[in-house]
Design a protein around this motif. Structure first.
Motif, short mmCIF file in Angstrom:
data_model
loop_
_atom_site.label_atom_id
_atom_site.label_comp_id
_atom_site.label_asym_id
_atom_site.label_seq_id
_atom_site.Cartn_x
_atom_site.Cartn_y
_atom_site.Cartn_z
N LEU A 126 0.82 -1.22 0.00
CA LEU A 126 0.00 0.00 0.00
C LEU A 126 0.85 1.27 0.00
O LEU A 126 0.33 2.36 0.19
N TRP A 127 2.15 1.12 -0.23
CA TRP A 127 3.05 2.27 -0.09
C TRP A 127 2.66 3.43 -1.01
O TRP A 127 2.77 4.59 -0.63
N SER A 128 2.17 3.13 -2.20
CA SER A 128 1.82 4.18 -3.17
C SER A 128 0.34 4.51 -3.16
O SER A 128 -0.14 5.25 -4.03
N SER A 129 -0.40 4.01 -2.20
CA SER A 129 -1.85 4.27 -2.15
C SER A 129 -2.14 5.77 -2.00
O SER A 129 -1.46 6.47 -1.25
N PRO A 130 -3.16 6.27 -2.71
CA PRO A 130 -3.54 7.69 -2.55
C PRO A 130 -4.32 7.94 -1.26
O PRO A 130 -4.58 9.10 -0.92
N VAL A 131 -4.68 6.89 -0.54
CA VAL A 131 -5.46 7.01 0.69
C VAL A 131 -4.53 7.01 1.90
O VAL A 131 -3.71 6.09 2.06
N ALA A 132 -4.62 8.03 2.73
CA ALA A 132 -3.76 8.14 3.90
C ALA A 132 -4.28 7.28 5.04
O ALA A 132 -5.48 7.02 5.16
N GLY A 133 -3.37 6.85 5.91
CA GLY A 133 -3.75 6.19 7.14
C GLY A 133 -4.09 7.22 8.20
O GLY A 133 -4.00 8.43 7.98
#
Length: 375
Positions: A126-133
């Motif tokens: 998920l490193w490049s996911s546009p959704v933040a944790g």
């Protein structure tokens, strides 16, 4: 004539709260992140000491909604991370407050990330996911991993018997709260193992292919602090100055490795831990001397800096002496490694991402020889 100037990029890491009693600032830090609730991630053993309940009491007294997830164990599994994420998702928008050692901090980053990614698994990249944790505050209770400085965690895929990396820039802790009083109760064996992890972080950061002047500065200071104060903290766990300096050294080592990456000692140790359950620092100590000797020709300048920080002309011998002094080294056969497992460990170590940073690139045969010497 001077050589060419090489450029580099270094991202700022977390804000830092350091000093005895710093943990009392956690409620204000949660509030400062604009949230009215805190989801505390920890382990059952630490919760039993009363440290977690004290922080929860402070959070509640400040008018913040709280919930505690204490399902994290040593060498945290992908399953535990997924369970924590499910509980966090049900709790709602909040700040994640991770209280514990490196296992808890690593797992908390995964939990904070998966909570905003419905349907994702802990083995997903998920490193490049546009959704933040969700935002995270880290409160380390051991001086070792430096996990409070970066946005990734190392967790165990128990089915595949391998370590996986889970992370995202958004779950790099916003604040690290370094309170040495929280480490005073750590037993000598755990102090030795976690502290040795910090020392290896410093040495491997100096020797890493990804090193630059910024990581070198942090790593050299980390090696000096850990080398000076780790034996003191092992011998007298109530020495607050030793605990404070060791905690700061571990944090600086984390700063260094976040920039530079690590190397083969960690690549092998990840495999040993995944297959035997050995504590991470003990796994590192079982092979550190052999890897350093194998790497010495390619890492001569780095080891000279490490030796200077340790106050010795020979970093390999100096590190080996420290390992013996804190009584953390055990041969691989005492850790549950039989000879038939050595080829499996060698294959896993070569493909571990950290091994790519090593100053000398190993083959499986090279690692097998190292493992034979450490067995």
């Amino acid at each position: 004539m001077a050589g060419p100037v090489n450029g580099f990029t270094v991202e700022a890491t977390c804000a830092l709260e350091f000093g005895p009693g710093a943990v009392a600032r956690v409620p204000a830090l949660v509030d400062g992140l604009g949230r009215a609730a805190a989801f505390v991630v920890t382990d059952a053993g630490l919760r039993a000491t009363g440290i977690v309940d004290r922080v929860v009491g402070d959070l509640t007294a400040a008018g913040l909604w709280t919930e505690v997830f204490d399902g994290i164990g040593p060498n945290p599994s992908t399953t535990a991370v997924e369970h924590g994420a499910t509980a966090l998702r049900a709790f709602g928008s909040c700040v994640v407050v991770a209280i514990g050692g490196g296992s808890v901090l690593d797992a908390a980053k995964g939990i904070a990330l998966l909570a905003t990614h419905h349907g994702a698994r802990a083995t997903d990249d998920l490193w490049s996911s546009p959704v933040a944790g969700l935002p995270l505050i880290a409160v380390p209770t051991t001086a070792g991993t430096g996990a409070e400085t970066n946005g990734f965690g190392v967790v165990e895929d128990t089915c595949a018997k391998r370590k996986v990396y889970l992370g995202h820039a958004s779950v790099r802790p916003r604040v690290a709260v370094l309170d040495p009083e929280l480490t005073v109760g750590l037993p000598p064996a755990a102090t030795a193992a976690t502290g040795f992890d910090a020392l290896v972080h410093g040495v491997e950061s100096l020797a890493s292919r990804g090193a630059n002047p910024v990581s070198d500065a942090a790593a050299a200071q980390a090696v000096a602090l850990v080398g000076r104060w780790l034996p003191v903290a092992v011998d007298d766990g109530t020495d607050l100055e030793a605990r404070a300096q060791l905690l700061l050294g571990a944090h600086l080592a984390g700063q260094a490795l976040t920039v530079s990456g690590l190397g083969l000692v960690h690549g092998i140790a990840h495999a040993v831990t995944a297959h035997t359950g050995t504590p991470h620092g003990v796994a590192l100590a079982s092979v550190n001397e052999q890897v350093m000797r194998w790497s010495a020709g390619a890492a001569a300048e780095a080891y000279a800096r490490a030796g200077a920080a340790l106050g010795t002309a020979d970093a390999v011998a100096g590190t080996a002496a420290l390992v013996e002094g804190i009584r953390v080294r055990r041969p691989l056969h005492e850790l549950g490694v039989d000879r038939g497992l050595l080829p499996v460990l060698a294959a896993a170590a070569v493909v571990d991402p950290v091994t790519a940073n090593a100053p000398r690139t190993p083959t499986e045969d090279d690692v097998r020889e190292i493992l034979d010497a450490a067995w």
